[in-house]
Design a protein around this motif. Structure first.
Motif, mmCIF file in Angstrom:
data_model
loop_
_atom_site.group_PDB
_atom_site.id
_atom_site.type_symbol
_atom_site.label_atom_id
_atom_site.label_comp_id
_atom_site.label_asym_id
_atom_site.label_seq_id
_atom_site.Cartn_x
_atom_site.Cartn_y
_atom_site.Cartn_z
ATOM 1 N N SER A 149 38.677 -28.262 -59.299
ATOM 2 C CA SER A 149 37.319 -27.812 -58.998
ATOM 3 C C SER A 149 36.472 -27.862 -60.263
ATOM 4 N N GLY A 150 35.147 -27.694 -60.096
ATOM 5 C CA GLY A 150 34.264 -27.723 -61.252
ATOM 6 C C GLY A 150 34.613 -26.658 -62.272
ATOM 7 N N GLY A 151 34.900 -25.448 -61.798
ATOM 8 C CA GLY A 151 35.267 -24.371 -62.704
ATOM 9 C C GLY A 151 36.564 -24.640 -63.428
ATOM 10 N N SER A 175 28.065 -23.136 -68.029
ATOM 11 C CA SER A 175 27.896 -22.570 -66.690
ATOM 12 C C SER A 175 27.323 -23.569 -65.695
ATOM 13 N N LEU A 176 27.010 -24.781 -66.147
ATOM 14 C CA LEU A 176 26.285 -25.734 -65.321
ATOM 15 C C LEU A 176 27.026 -26.053 -64.026
ATOM 16 N N GLY A 177 26.370 -25.786 -62.897
ATOM 17 C CA GLY A 177 26.911 -26.141 -61.595
ATOM 18 C C GLY A 177 28.027 -25.270 -61.081
ATOM 19 N N PRO A 180 28.643 -18.107 -59.628
ATOM 20 C CA PRO A 180 28.472 -16.955 -60.530
ATOM 21 C C PRO A 180 29.776 -16.280 -60.941
ATOM 22 N N LEU A 181 30.723 -16.126 -60.023
ATOM 23 C CA LEU A 181 31.983 -15.469 -60.371
ATOM 24 C C LEU A 181 32.779 -16.297 -61.368
ATOM 25 N N VAL A 182 32.734 -17.624 -61.218
ATOM 26 C CA VAL A 182 33.441 -18.514 -62.146
ATOM 27 C C VAL A 182 32.772 -18.463 -63.516
ATOM 28 N N VAL A 183 31.444 -18.441 -63.523
ATOM 29 C CA VAL A 183 30.702 -18.349 -64.782
ATOM 30 C C VAL A 183 31.080 -17.069 -65.529
ATOM 31 N N GLN A 185 33.827 -15.412 -65.335
ATOM 32 C CA GLN A 185 35.190 -15.544 -65.842
ATOM 33 C C GLN A 185 35.217 -16.393 -67.114
ATOM 34 N N ILE A 186 34.492 -17.497 -67.112
ATOM 35 C CA ILE A 186 34.500 -18.394 -68.266
ATOM 36 C C ILE A 186 33.852 -17.730 -69.475
#
Length: 248
Positions: A149-151, A175-177, A180-183, A185-186
């Motif tokens: 996946s993207g994340g 954070s591009l694309g 919000p939850l994945v952002v 986490q990263i």
């Protein structure tokens, strides 16, 4: 300046840009950029699309050649150093759009981050550290990178960069694309990388709110020029910044 800022800004900066200009053909993209990052800092660059944020990172890395001015890393000018020589020196970039190797497995992508290293035992330990940071990569280690996946690809791109053991990590729009939850986490892992490894981070990020919450200091770019520099907390509370970049 905050206590954190005073504690971090000791000795010489690990990165210093002085009056850097850069062009795409006849178009001037950077108009005398000057900025500094001290060891252990997270410094963010915010601004509208087209302000020159990504160009600044690419100029640091030599992908775009500076037309004038100087770029110094760890006290040494790197303006004329080719980009492939920078990771062994301790400077690595995670580019916008991830740019992993889609046909290589997750494990092979991580190995590519350590292509110049010969310390095989330490490489194995570092790969285990990456898997501890990003457990999903351990689960997917035999999958082609392009199936993630993207994340997950963003995690892999960061992990690949960390395999070079950078002292300065450049992150371009992580954070591009992403959801919000994945952002969240990263960004949490980026903070952990900074705190645990004392890795200096220069972050370009469209989400100015998140970037300023994470960073020590920030620079605001407009049409290729630095128009404001301050502690991140001060920028976050600046009414003009909140109106222009935080949607208020």
């Amino acid at each position: 300046m905050s206590e954190t800022g005073r504690a971090v800004q000791s000795g010489e900066p690990i990165l210093e840009l002085t009056d850097v200009t850069a062009h795409y053909g006849r178009i001037q993209a950077l108009k005398g950029i000057s900025l500094k990052a001290w060891p252990g800092e997270i410094v963010t660059i915010i601004g509208a699309n087209g302000a020159g944020k990504s160009t600044t990172l690419m100029t640091i890395c030599g992908v775009v050649r500076a037309s004038s001015g100087d770029v110094r890393f760890d006290g040494q000018s790197i303006r004329d150093v080719s980009s492939d020589r920078l990771p062994p020196m301790g400077l690595c970039q995670v580019p916008e759009g991830r740019r992993i190797f889609p046909r290589l497995s997750v494990a092979e992508n991580l190995d590519m981050g350590a292509f110049f290293r010969r310390d095989q035992e330490d490489i194995r330990r570092d790969k285990d550290m990456i898997y501890d940071l990003f457990p999903v990569l351990r689960e997917r280690r035999r999958q082609p990178g392009g199936t993630l996946s993207g994340g997950e690809q963003q995690m892999l791109a960061i992990g690949r960069a960390l395999m070079s053991r950078p002292r300065l990590l450049l992150l371009d729009e992580p954070s591009l694309g992403l959801a919000p939850l994945v952002v969240k986490q990263i960004f949490s892992i980026v903070k952990r990388i900074n705190e645990e490894n004392r890795t200096t981070i220069l972050l370009v990020e469209q989400n100015a709110n998140l970037a300023l919450q994470l960073a020590t200091r920030g620079y605001v770019l407009e049409t290729g020029s630095v128009v404001l520099e301050d502690d991140a907390a001060a920028l976050l509370g600046n009414p003009q910044i909140r109106k222009a970049y935080l949607g208020e």
